[in-house]
Design an enzyme around this catalytic site. Structure first.
Site, short mmCIF file in Angstrom:
data_model
loop_
_atom_site.label_atom_id
_atom_site.label_comp_id
_atom_site.label_asym_id
_atom_site.label_seq_id
_atom_site.Cartn_x
_atom_site.Cartn_y
_atom_site.Cartn_z
N TYR A 1 -1.85 0.60 8.03
CA TYR A 1 -0.83 1.04 8.99
C TYR A 1 -1.56 1.20 10.33
CZ TYR A 1 2.86 3.97 11.08
OH TYR A 1 3.85 4.48 11.89
N THR B 1 -12.07 2.33 11.51
CA THR B 1 -11.82 2.29 12.95
C THR B 1 -12.66 3.29 13.74
OG1 THR B 1 -10.07 2.71 14.60
CG2 THR B 1 -9.92 3.93 12.56
N ASP B 2 -12.81 3.00 15.02
CA ASP B 2 -13.44 3.93 15.95
C ASP B 2 -12.61 5.20 16.16
OD1 ASP B 2 -11.68 1.91 17.25
OD2 ASP B 2 -11.95 3.20 19.00
N LEU C 1 0.81 -1.21 0.00
CA LEU C 1 0.00 0.00 0.00
C LEU C 1 0.85 1.27 0.00
CD1 LEU C 1 -3.03 -0.77 2.34
CD2 LEU C 1 -2.71 -1.27 -0.07
N LYS D 1 -7.02 7.16 8.68
CA LYS D 1 -8.09 6.21 8.39
C LYS D 1 -9.34 6.93 7.88
CE LYS D 1 -8.23 2.32 8.93
NZ LYS D 1 -7.99 1.24 7.96
N TYR E 1 -3.20 8.56 13.24
CA TYR E 1 -3.78 7.29 12.79
C TYR E 1 -5.25 7.46 12.42
CZ TYR E 1 -5.94 2.69 13.09
OH TYR E 1 -6.69 1.58 12.82
#
Length: 299
Positions: free
Chosen positions: A62, A102-103, A38, A130, A126
């Site tokens: 990641y 993701t949360d 990626l 995302k 992060y």
């Protein structure tokens, strides 16, 4: 149905490979580095096209939350640009993409469980990477199913359950944060849900429910409660045990801030696909049993 999952070593990828072996009419193929990297978008289109999938599961990412604060360019290259290229590759083949998020796209300040339409506000690199990946996937492929999940664990890879069992083998007491709440989610359940949804998407070419769904374990707890359940279950199966001591987030500083509330409502996914995750205690018990009895197939 041929399901291609990006990444070989991730918890969901490993769980999908294991689950696919038990499903008639389903072939799960995993592809990862160096064939598909990626961080190097030029590798993505050809690698996915060569696999000739019916559905693409975009699971590679990641995931080093704290390290991402020092490597924002790499985190965005993988989680945003790379994820978008995966979705583009699926679009070129005319197939749907199921993308895992993701949360951490939320800041954790909401009092209740988050729903899909709640405003996003990531606290760190992060989560921001995302969220950018969600946007890239949606732009690249209209037939996208973005699944936000949280607190993922499994018999595979590195995760909280394995960490607690390892620490309990060497310590009498483990201090665990008690003021962060969420839904522990077994990657085995995530894999089952993905296979269920993928089958529906494959059979129904006119499926109109694409978009974002939350997919997490049923029920909620804090990290300390999760740890206590893991270790009490381990003791019942003859595994290691230690006392769990409550601490606050302030007592355990990390480079990246974590949401205090990671609870996700999975009602939308349940209504769209007729699938609901088991109670989190039940799923955790299954994974702990496998690990304590030596039933893990992963590192």
């Amino acid at each position: 149905m041929r399901l291609l999952v990006t990444g070989r070593d991730g918890q969901v990828a490993a769980s999908l490979l294991a689950a696919g072996q038990a499903r008639a009419g389903v072939e799960v193929v995993a592809i990862g580095r160096p064939e598909l990297d990626l961080a190097w978008p030029d590798t993505i289109i050809d690698a996915i096209a060569g696999a000739k999938p019916d559905i693409v599961v975009s699971a590679a990412a990641y995931t080093a939350v704290d390290q991402a604060e020092d490597e924002p360019d790499l985190a965005f290259a993988v989680n945003a640009t790379g994820a978008g290229k995966v979705a583009e590759a699926a679009a070129r083949l005319g197939v749907p993409v199921i993308h895992l998020s993701t949360d951490y796209v939320f800041d954790g300040t909401k009092a209740d469980a988050y729903i899909e339409t709640d405003p996003t506000a990531p606290l760190g690199v992060y989560g921001a990477s995302k969220l950018a990946g969600e946007q890239a996937v949606a732009s690249a492929n209209p037939r996208h199913l973005i699944l936000r999940t949280a607190w993922v664990y499994s018999p595979f890879g590195k995760n909280f359950v394995k960490t607690m069992l390892r620490l309990a083998a060497d310590r009498d007491e483990i201090s665990v944060v008690s003021d962060q709440w969420g839904n522990p989610t077994s990657a085995l359940d995530v894999a089952d849900a993905i296979l269920h949804a993928a089958t529906m998407l494959h059979r129904n070419k006119d499926f109109a429910g694409f978009g974002i769904c939350h997919l997490a374990g049923s029920g909620e707890t804090n990290w300390s409660g999760f740890a206590g359940h893991i270790l009490d279950t381990s003791l019942k199966f003859g595994g290691p045990w230690a006392r769990v001591g409550d601490i606050t987030t302030m007592d355990y500083p990390t480079k990246a801030r974590r949401p205090a509330n990671s609870r996700l409502s999975s009602a939308k996914f349940g209504a769209a696909f007729g699938w609901t995750a088991p109670d989190w205690q039940k799923s955790a018990r299954e994974v702990v049993h496998r690990l304590v009895s030596g039933g893990s197939n992963g590192p």
